[in-house]
Scaffold this motif. Structure first.
Motif, PDB file in Angstrom:
ATOM      1  N   LEU A   1      64.341  30.593  32.718  1.00  0.00           N
ATOM      2  CA  LEU A   1      64.931  31.863  33.144  1.00  0.00           C
ATOM      3  C   LEU A   1      63.814  32.883  33.411  1.00  0.00           C
ATOM      4  O   LEU A   1      62.912  33.041  32.590  1.00  0.00           O
ATOM      5  CB  LEU A   1      65.848  32.388  32.016  1.00  0.00           C
ATOM      6  CG  LEU A   1      66.486  33.759  32.177  1.00  0.00           C
ATOM      7  CD1 LEU A   1      67.416  33.807  33.385  1.00  0.00           C
ATOM      8  CD2 LEU A   1      67.264  34.115  30.906  1.00  0.00           C
TER       9      LEU A   1
ATOM     10  N   ALA B   1      72.464  33.530  30.813  1.00  0.00           N
ATOM     11  CA  ALA B   1      72.491  34.837  30.153  1.00  0.00           C
ATOM     12  C   ALA B   1      73.908  35.370  30.201  1.00  0.00           C
ATOM     13  O   ALA B   1      74.624  35.164  31.177  1.00  0.00           O
ATOM     14  CB  ALA B   1      71.552  35.806  30.861  1.00  0.00           C
TER      15      ALA B   1
ATOM     16  N   MET C   1      68.268  43.298  28.614  1.00  0.00           N
ATOM     17  CA  MET C   1      68.381  41.835  28.641  1.00  0.00           C
ATOM     18  C   MET C   1      67.115  41.156  28.131  1.00  0.00           C
ATOM     19  O   MET C   1      67.181  40.085  27.528  1.00  0.00           O
ATOM     20  CB  MET C   1      68.703  41.345  30.062  1.00  0.00           C
ATOM     21  CG  MET C   1      70.082  41.769  30.546  1.00  0.00           C
ATOM     22  SD  MET C   1      70.449  41.195  32.211  1.00  0.00           S
ATOM     23  CE  MET C   1      70.863  39.475  31.920  1.00  0.00           C
ATOM     24  N   ILE C   2      65.945  41.778  28.343  1.00  0.00           N
ATOM     25  CA  ILE C   2      64.703  41.132  27.890  1.00  0.00           C
ATOM     26  C   ILE C   2      64.301  41.620  26.497  1.00  0.00           C
ATOM     27  O   ILE C   2      63.235  41.275  25.997  1.00  0.00           O
ATOM     28  CB  ILE C   2      63.543  41.339  28.896  1.00  0.00           C
ATOM     29  CG1 ILE C   2      63.218  42.818  29.085  1.00  0.00           C
ATOM     30  CG2 ILE C   2      63.885  40.699  30.220  1.00  0.00           C
ATOM     31  CD1 ILE C   2      62.061  43.078  30.040  1.00  0.00           C
TER      32      ILE C   2
ATOM     33  N   ILE D   1      70.156  38.134  21.628  1.00  0.00           N
ATOM     34  CA  ILE D   1      68.804  38.703  21.483  1.00  0.00           C
ATOM     35  C   ILE D   1      68.785  39.867  20.484  1.00  0.00           C
ATOM     36  O   ILE D   1      67.813  40.056  19.757  1.00  0.00           O
ATOM     37  CB  ILE D   1      68.207  39.100  22.869  1.00  0.00           C
ATOM     38  CG1 ILE D   1      66.705  39.346  22.741  1.00  0.00           C
ATOM     39  CG2 ILE D   1      68.916  40.305  23.471  1.00  0.00           C
ATOM     40  CD1 ILE D   1      65.955  39.274  24.044  1.00  0.00           C
TER      41      ILE D   1
ATOM     42  N   ILE E   1      74.198  40.854  24.042  1.00  0.00           N
ATOM     43  CA  ILE E   1      73.524  40.164  25.153  1.00  0.00           C
ATOM     44  C   ILE E   1      73.013  38.828  24.629  1.00  0.00           C
ATOM     45  O   ILE E   1      72.272  38.788  23.641  1.00  0.00           O
ATOM     46  CB  ILE E   1      72.363  41.013  25.701  1.00  0.00           C
ATOM     47  CG1 ILE E   1      72.907  42.305  26.315  1.00  0.00           C
ATOM     48  CG2 ILE E   1      71.557  40.223  26.729  1.00  0.00           C
ATOM     49  CD1 ILE E   1      71.847  43.312  26.689  1.00  0.00           C
ATOM     50  N   THR E   2      73.439  37.764  25.261  1.00  0.00           N
ATOM     51  CA  THR E   2      73.011  36.424  24.847  1.00  0.00           C
ATOM     52  C   THR E   2      72.117  35.838  25.931  1.00  0.00           C
ATOM     53  O   THR E   2      72.499  35.789  27.093  1.00  0.00           O
ATOM     54  CB  THR E   2      74.244  35.515  24.640  1.00  0.00           C
ATOM     55  OG1 THR E   2      75.132  36.183  23.744  1.00  0.00           O
ATOM     56  CG2 THR E   2      73.847  34.182  24.041  1.00  0.00           C
ATOM     57  N   ILE E   3      70.929  35.433  25.519  1.00  0.00           N
ATOM     58  CA  ILE E   3      69.961  34.862  26.459  1.00  0.00           C
ATOM     59  C   ILE E   3      69.661  33.436  26.019  1.00  0.00           C
ATOM     60  O   ILE E   3      69.266  33.214  24.867  1.00  0.00           O
ATOM     61  CB  ILE E   3      68.654  35.695  26.472  1.00  0.00           C
ATOM     62  CG1 ILE E   3      68.923  37.155  26.831  1.00  0.00           C
ATOM     63  CG2 ILE E   3      67.628  35.071  27.417  1.00  0.00           C
ATOM     64  CD1 ILE E   3      69.406  37.410  28.228  1.00  0.00           C
ATOM     65  N   LEU E   4      69.859  32.482  26.909  1.00  0.00           N
ATOM     66  CA  LEU E   4      69.599  31.061  26.645  1.00  0.00           C
ATOM     67  C   LEU E   4      70.254  30.619  25.332  1.00  0.00           C
ATOM     68  O   LEU E   4      69.649  29.943  24.501  1.00  0.00           O
ATOM     69  CB  LEU E   4      68.085  30.793  26.627  1.00  0.00           C
ATOM     70  CG  LEU E   4      67.357  31.104  27.943  1.00  0.00           C
ATOM     71  CD1 LEU E   4      65.855  31.024  27.781  1.00  0.00           C
ATOM     72  CD2 LEU E   4      67.816  30.170  29.058  1.00  0.00           C
TER      73      LEU E   4
ATOM     74  N   PHE F   1      61.565  32.882  28.276  1.00  0.00           N
ATOM     75  CA  PHE F   1      61.829  33.407  29.625  1.00  0.00           C
ATOM     76  C   PHE F   1      60.611  34.168  30.129  1.00  0.00           C
ATOM     77  O   PHE F   1      59.745  34.558  29.349  1.00  0.00           O
ATOM     78  CB  PHE F   1      63.103  34.257  29.663  1.00  0.00           C
ATOM     79  CG  PHE F   1      63.140  35.446  28.735  1.00  0.00           C
ATOM     80  CD1 PHE F   1      62.438  36.603  29.030  1.00  0.00           C
ATOM     81  CD2 PHE F   1      63.916  35.414  27.582  1.00  0.00           C
ATOM     82  CE1 PHE F   1      62.502  37.691  28.186  1.00  0.00           C
ATOM     83  CE2 PHE F   1      63.979  36.501  26.731  1.00  0.00           C
ATOM     84  CZ  PHE F   1      63.271  37.651  27.036  1.00  0.00           C
TER      85      PHE F   1
ATOM     86  N   PHE G   1      63.075  36.945  34.834  1.00  0.00           N
ATOM     87  CA  PHE G   1      63.593  38.257  35.230  1.00  0.00           C
ATOM     88  C   PHE G   1      62.574  38.913  36.161  1.00  0.00           C
ATOM     89  O   PHE G   1      61.375  38.945  35.848  1.00  0.00           O
ATOM     90  CB  PHE G   1      63.781  39.153  33.993  1.00  0.00           C
ATOM     91  CG  PHE G   1      64.835  38.657  33.038  1.00  0.00           C
ATOM     92  CD1 PHE G   1      66.152  39.056  33.179  1.00  0.00           C
ATOM     93  CD2 PHE G   1      64.502  37.795  32.002  1.00  0.00           C
ATOM     94  CE1 PHE G   1      67.124  38.609  32.300  1.00  0.00           C
ATOM     95  CE2 PHE G   1      65.468  37.339  31.115  1.00  0.00           C
ATOM     96  CZ  PHE G   1      66.788  37.742  31.265  1.00  0.00           C
TER      97      PHE G   1
ATOM     98  N   GLN H   1      61.711  35.258  23.437  1.00  0.00           N
ATOM     99  CA  GLN H   1      61.068  35.921  24.585  1.00  0.00           C
ATOM    100  C   GLN H   1      60.069  35.002  25.279  1.00  0.00           C
ATOM    101  O   GLN H   1      59.837  35.135  26.472  1.00  0.00           O
ATOM    102  CB  GLN H   1      60.411  37.232  24.134  1.00  0.00           C
ATOM    103  CG  GLN H   1      61.464  38.326  23.894  1.00  0.00           C
ATOM    104  CD  GLN H   1      60.909  39.576  23.245  1.00  0.00           C
ATOM    105  OE1 GLN H   1      60.013  39.505  22.422  1.00  0.00           O
ATOM    106  NE2 GLN H   1      61.467  40.730  23.590  1.00  0.00           N
TER     107      GLN H   1
END
Lengths: 264, 369
Positions: A174, A18, A63-64, A81, A74-77, A96, A176, A93
């Motif tokens: 990942l 992340a 973040m989610i 996002i 915000i970059t997730i995997l 994670f 949270f 979604q």
């Protein structure tokens, strides 16, 4: 102070689970935080900490993908996002897991059904396979004997463990966790910490944990960032044990050594 | 064999071993699971070759355990990477705790019947206890009127009464209008349409005014009482009151009960007047003068009709508020508890109104009212 600056951008997508870049959040005219930048590396337990009202849980919600930041990305995997909408965002979604502070178990379903729900919804596995996988997840968190209980019949610690089992139902890379040990006794809290560490080590799961429980932070965290309400952003980043021993920032020192800011 | 972490899961056989290759996770195992378990011969030595497996998570290990269970012996894993071996060990430990048996079948009819009777008796006991506690709180407050929470009672009266007036007036007007239209058709055949005024006035004053007002009270306020008090129960606010030495009945139930009892006559009078207005508008449109309409109403209805209806309303108000508060105080645990309490308050309130109305009908008949 070990590190008061933002971490350098990590361009290697494979090594970063992340990435938060220059993120700000405002509610009306009130700025909760701004210019928050950090990376969560794959396989680590990363803790977002800080005093009450500093925006830890808000940052987690950004973040989610539950809220959109006022500024920043915000970059997730590997996927930004905020740039995803509808089904594309839901697909990300699903990759994670999230454990909410209250557990957020579905009260009308048994513990087993709660854990089986993501498997039944997003895989074509036969029911027997789903039940077996869900039972292994419950066994991992020590709730094998509570599979048929309803959430209302569980203690606070059991609810959190069941929520973790549900969060890892699809074996996400990942996860949270929002305040996993809040409101728990030290023994249950230590058990939960051990569980998080073992899941990270054995399953290779990256954890992003929001907490202000000092004992938990020192037990589980590979790295932390510390937010502060007055500074409206990150005041420290790094290994918590080094921060505890070496940080000269009065708030960071006070937090890790449980003293009044500016005191001995 | 080259292990690809992204290739689809596949099953083959080689030298007596079952070869699982590709990606072993929850999504890719869907088509393979039953085939893989069926490939195991019960009682025979099980060898699983994982040298072609590029990725195996806990769902993958769940398949390995399912195969082991069918074989009846631990599997010999060939070519598995150390992480997968560790995962299988973890999954074995997690699965080693024998889960308790699932809840048994539904109880037999006599058992279910007995349990239902016990539940009903407990429910009855709870209601009697509630009545007793409310009566005690009322008596104590009557002895010390200053202990009544006046501000809260007035607030509840506003919620129960003032805020319900627009709805009560609208329903009353429309009901009077509908009743007048419907009854004017058959009465006109006998040249008796002037008696529409009598019919509507008597039925509304004696029956429909109190009944409809009480149903509105149950739907609006009975459910709100149950939900408010139920939420307080779930949030442990009732326990907090008790431990602070405050009687929840005097603190919560009495203001609501008093507000409902006091405001019911107000609602009934509003309902009656609105219904008469609705009926009058129909009569005026049929060509009857206002003097004739008012004369019919005044001549054919007496104080007993109006006050009988108001007296019923007082009892209906107490019943609806009492049931709403009782259901709130009896709220259980869990996310559905408050919703169930609110539903039970409305259903219980309406049933109580109808039963009490029947009792009043018999009483009024015997009294010659």
């Amino acid at each position: 102070m070990v590190s008061a600056s933002a971490s350098a951008a990590v361009s290697d997508g494979d090594g970063v689970a992340a990435s938060v870049r220059r993120v700000a959040m405002r509610f009306g005219a009130t700025t909760v935080f701004e210019n928050v930048t950090f990376d969560v590396r794959r396989g680590e337990v990363f803790v977002i900490l800080g005093g009450s009202g500093c925006g830890k849980s808000t940052l987690l919600k950004l973040m989610i993908g539950l809220h959109a930041p006022a500024e920043g990305t915000i970059t997730i995997l590997g996927q930004e996002i905020g740039a995803l909408h509808g089904e594309a965002r839901r697909r990300l979604q699903r990759r994670f897991g999230v454990m909410f502070q209250s557990g957020a178990l579905f009260g009308s379903m048994s513990v087993l059904e709660n854990v089986a729900l993501p498997l039944a919804s997003f895989t074509a596995l036969p029911p027997a396979a789903i039940e077996r996988i869900a039972r292994i997840k419950l066994g991992l968190v020590g709730l094998a004997d509570a599979a048929h209980r309803m959430p209302a019949q569980l203690s606070g610690g059991m609810i959190k463990r069941a929520a973790i089992a549900r969060a890892i139902a699809l074996d996400p890379p990942l996860v949270f966790l929002d305040e996993p040990s809040a409101g728990l006794d030290p023994i249950t809290s230590a058990g939960l910490d051990a569980l998080i560490v073992s899941l990270a080590r054995d399953l290779g799961i990256t954890f992003v944990v929001v907490t202000h429980e000092l004992a938990s932070i020192l037990a589980i965290a590979d790295r932390v960032i510390m937010l502060d309400r007055e500074a409206r952003g990150v005041i420290a980043e790094g290994d918590p044990r080094r921060l505890k021993a070496e940080s000269t920032h009065p708030l960071v020192h006070a937090f890790f050594n449980r003293t009044e800011p500016g005191g001995a | 064999m080259a292990a690809s972490p992204t290739a689809d899961a596949a099953l083959t056989r080689r030298d007596g071993a079952i070869v699982l290759s590709g990606r072993l996770d929850a999504r890719s195992l869907a088509t393979l699971w039953e085939e893989a378990v069926a490939a195991v011969t019960p009682g025979a030595t099980l060898t699983i070759d994982l040298s072609g497996c590029g990725y195996c998570d806990l769902s993958g290990t769940a398949l390995l355990l399912a195969m082991e269970e069918r074989a009846g012996t631990p599997a010999r894993l060939v070519g598995a990477d150390p992480r997968t071996v560790r995962l299988v060990e973890r999954a074995r430990e997690a699965g080693a705790v024998r889960p308790p048996p699932a809840p048994g079948p539904a109880p037999s009819l006599p058992v279910a019947l007995g349990e239902a009777v016990v539940r009903r008796l407990r429910d009855l006991g709870m209601r009697i206890a509630f009545l007793g506690q409310t009566a005690a709180a009322t008596a104590l407050t009557a002895m010390r009127p200053r202990s009544l929470r006046l501000a809260d009672t007035l607030h509840q009266a506003e919620e129960v009464g003032s805020r319900a007036l627009p709805l009560v007036c609208m329903i009353g007007f429309l009901f009077g209008l509908i009743l007048a239209f419907q009854s004017s058709i058959p009465l006109r055949q006998f040249g008796a349409d002037i008696f529409v005024a009598n019919l509507v006035a008597i039925s509304v004053f004696r029956e429909l005014g109190p009944l409809l007002s009480a149903v509105i009270l149950a739907a609006r306020s009975g459910s709100a009482f149950a939900a408010e008090i139920g939420t307080m129960k779930v949030n442990e606010e009732i326990d907090a009151l008790t431990t602070m030495g405050l009687d929840p009945f005097r603190f919560l139930v009495l203001p609501r009960l008093l507000a409902a009892v006091v405001m019911m006559p107000v609602l009934i009078v509003a309902m009656n007047l609105a219904a008469i207005a609705g009926m009058s508008s129909v009569m005026l449109s049929l060509g009857f003068p206002w003097a004739a309409i008012s004369s019919q109403v005044v001549t054919w209805t007496g104080p007993s009709d109006v006050f009988g209806g108001l007296a019923k309303g007082l009892v209906f108000g107490a019943a609806v508020a009492g049931i709403g508060c009782a259901r709130g105080m009896a709220t259980g645990v869990g996310p559905r508890a408050v919703g169930e309490a609110a539903t039970a308050a409305v259903v219980g309130g309406i049933v109580a109104i109808i039963v009490l109305d029947g009792i009043f009908a018999v009483l009024f008949y015997l009294m010659g009212w």
